[in-house]
Design a protein around this motif. Structure first.
Motif, PDB file in Angstrom:
ATOM      1  N   UNK A 125     -49.597 -23.463 -39.178  1.00  0.00           N
ATOM      2  CA  UNK A 125     -48.239 -22.111 -39.509  1.00  0.00           C
ATOM      3  C   UNK A 125     -47.951 -23.191 -40.350  1.00  0.00           C
ATOM      4  N   UNK A 126     -47.969 -21.914 -41.280  1.00  0.00           N
ATOM      5  CA  UNK A 126     -47.277 -21.803 -42.971  1.00  0.00           C
ATOM      6  C   UNK A 126     -46.442 -20.765 -42.647  1.00  0.00           C
ATOM      7  N   UNK A 127     -45.018 -20.965 -42.425  1.00  0.00           N
ATOM      8  CA  UNK A 127     -43.692 -20.134 -42.407  1.00  0.00           C
ATOM      9  C   UNK A 127     -43.941 -18.402 -43.708  1.00  0.00           C
ATOM     10  N   UNK A 128     -44.228 -17.095 -43.234  1.00  0.00           N
ATOM     11  CA  UNK A 128     -43.563 -16.335 -44.341  1.00  0.00           C
ATOM     12  C   UNK A 128     -42.474 -15.546 -43.769  1.00  0.00           C
ATOM     13  N   UNK A 129     -41.946 -14.859 -44.741  1.00  0.00           N
ATOM     14  CA  UNK A 129     -41.045 -14.177 -44.170  1.00  0.00           C
ATOM     15  C   UNK A 129     -41.597 -13.023 -43.695  1.00  0.00           C
ATOM     16  N   UNK A 130     -40.367 -12.522 -42.234  1.00  0.00           N
ATOM     17  CA  UNK A 130     -41.145 -11.365 -41.146  1.00  0.00           C
ATOM     18  C   UNK A 130     -40.052 -10.932 -41.338  1.00  0.00           C
ATOM     19  N   UNK A 131     -40.094  -9.460 -40.932  1.00  0.00           N
ATOM     20  CA  UNK A 131     -39.566  -8.088 -41.087  1.00  0.00           C
ATOM     21  C   UNK A 131     -38.372  -8.455 -39.879  1.00  0.00           C
ATOM     22  N   UNK A 132     -39.080  -8.856 -38.492  1.00  0.00           N
ATOM     23  CA  UNK A 132     -38.451  -9.206 -37.262  1.00  0.00           C
ATOM     24  C   UNK A 132     -37.406 -10.133 -37.334  1.00  0.00           C
ATOM     25  N   UNK A 133     -35.918  -9.912 -36.169  1.00  0.00           N
ATOM     26  CA  UNK A 133     -35.484 -10.898 -36.355  1.00  0.00           C
ATOM     27  C   UNK A 133     -35.308 -11.731 -35.139  1.00  0.00           C
ATOM     28  N   UNK A 134     -34.499 -12.611 -34.448  1.00  0.00           N
ATOM     29  CA  UNK A 134     -34.761 -13.176 -33.680  1.00  0.00           C
ATOM     30  C   UNK A 134     -33.668 -13.643 -33.141  1.00  0.00           C
ATOM     31  N   UNK A 135     -33.041 -13.610 -31.383  1.00  0.00           N
ATOM     32  CA  UNK A 135     -31.625 -14.373 -30.907  1.00  0.00           C
ATOM     33  C   UNK A 135     -32.287 -14.883 -29.798  1.00  0.00           C
ATOM     34  N   UNK A 136     -31.795 -16.315 -29.191  1.00  0.00           N
ATOM     35  CA  UNK A 136     -31.601 -16.214 -28.531  1.00  0.00           C
ATOM     36  C   UNK A 136     -30.461 -16.001 -27.057  1.00  0.00           C
ATOM     37  N   UNK A 137     -31.172 -15.918 -25.999  1.00  0.00           N
ATOM     38  CA  UNK A 137     -31.112 -15.039 -24.515  1.00  0.00           C
ATOM     39  C   UNK A 137     -30.351 -15.798 -23.831  1.00  0.00           C
ATOM     40  N   UNK A 138     -29.391 -15.093 -23.297  1.00  0.00           N
ATOM     41  CA  UNK A 138     -27.951 -15.987 -22.083  1.00  0.00           C
ATOM     42  C   UNK A 138     -28.800 -15.232 -20.893  1.00  0.00           C
ATOM     43  N   UNK A 139     -30.136 -16.136 -19.635  1.00  0.00           N
ATOM     44  CA  UNK A 139     -29.667 -15.481 -18.046  1.00  0.00           C
ATOM     45  C   UNK A 139     -28.660 -15.439 -17.687  1.00  0.00           C
ATOM     46  N   UNK A 140     -27.502 -16.286 -18.244  1.00  0.00           N
ATOM     47  CA  UNK A 140     -26.034 -15.863 -17.586  1.00  0.00           C
ATOM     48  C   UNK A 140     -25.554 -14.267 -17.651  1.00  0.00           C
ATOM     49  N   UNK A 141     -25.817 -14.123 -18.827  1.00  0.00           N
ATOM     50  CA  UNK A 141     -25.466 -12.749 -19.166  1.00  0.00           C
ATOM     51  C   UNK A 141     -26.223 -11.768 -18.739  1.00  0.00           C
ATOM     52  N   UNK A 142     -25.516 -10.973 -18.060  1.00  0.00           N
ATOM     53  CA  UNK A 142     -25.851  -9.984 -17.431  1.00  0.00           C
ATOM     54  C   UNK A 142     -27.250  -8.890 -18.223  1.00  0.00           C
TER      55      UNK A 142
END
Length: 251
Positions: free
Chosen positions: A96-113
């Motif tokens: 893997x070679x990290x390159x700029x991504x047009x997408x964003x990511x967030x960690x999910x919380x399974x306790x959140x409905x």
């Protein structure tokens, strides 16, 4: 489905049977997975597990394409009596070679409905991205994702905005471990890897075999405490195509 033998009101022997639909190399298949095969210690050596195994095989042999299970390594000599044989699984790896991504990511919380509903709706209609992909089994996915701490892996759920994808992944030093991808759209796995990678990420291990694996290396995968066993000659499917069951399809 539960198959059990009772002594009056006491369960003394049991097998859980899961009929799971998969897309295998582009074709829809129904596989039957055996799980939680057990007999009360006071009722062992009486052939009770054999009765249950033979009952299940007889009932399902004309309604599925393959029988399989993940056997505890301490009882590997039991299942060959019914025609099961160990089968190798393969995982994919890549640099893997990290390159700029047009997408964003967030960690999910399974306790959140809202996150819980998002996970369910995505798992319910997920696309097939792997050479062996589980279909229409949101219940099993929800079970796993609610009880990560009970299992030997510590996968985290990440929602990738723009791809409408949920990744089950973890990081170990400079390695990204990608267990599964749930998405309702056809996407490129490389895009998921790139958005999850950090500046420190040098390698990725995929706990599945992508549909297009030309850009990945394949290596033998071995679980620490269990072995995949397949009934009859169906093991050739894995030997010839170097497949792997996604971890969220295990029961």
């Amino acid at each position: 489905m539960l198959y059990s033998l009772l002594d009056n009101d006491k369960m003394v022997s049991h097998i859980t049977v899961n009929a799971i639909d998969f897309i295998v190399l582009g074709e829809k298949k129904r596989f039957v997975q055996f799980g939680t095969v057990m007999t009360d210690e006071h009722y062992r050596n009486q052939g009770l597990s054999r009765v249950l195994m033979e009952t299940v095989i007889d009932e399902w042999k004309d309604k599925c394409d393959m029988f399989y299970l993940f056997a505890n390594d301490s009882v590997l000599d039991f299942y060959p009596k019914f025609g099961f044989a160990p089968v190798d699984e393969y995982e994919a790896t890549k640099k893997v070679s990290k390159i700029e991504s047009p997408y964003s990511v967030r960690k999910m919380d399974i306790k959140n409905v809202m996150d819980l509903n998002l996970l369910y709706e995505t798992a319910k209609d997920t696309e097939s991205l792997f050479a062996l992909s589980m279909q229409n089994n949101s219940g099993l996915v929800m079970f796993y994702c609610n009880y990560f701490e009970l299992f030997s892996f510590k996968g985290n759920l990440f929602y990738i905005q723009g791809l409408n994808a949920i990744a089950v992944a973890d990081h170990e030093e400079d390695t990204l471990i990608l267990y599964d991808i749930l998405t309702t759209e056809k996407i490129e796995i490389e895009e998921v890897i790139n958005v999850l990678a950090t500046e420190q990420t040098k390698n990725a291990i995929l706990k599945f075999m992508p549909n297009n694996s030309e850009n990945n290396e394949k290596r033998l995968f071995k679980e620490e405490v269990s072995t995949l066993m397949v009934m009859g000659d169906k093991g050739e499917l894995f030997k010839n195509n170097k497949l792997m069951f996604p971890i969220l399809s295990h029961t």
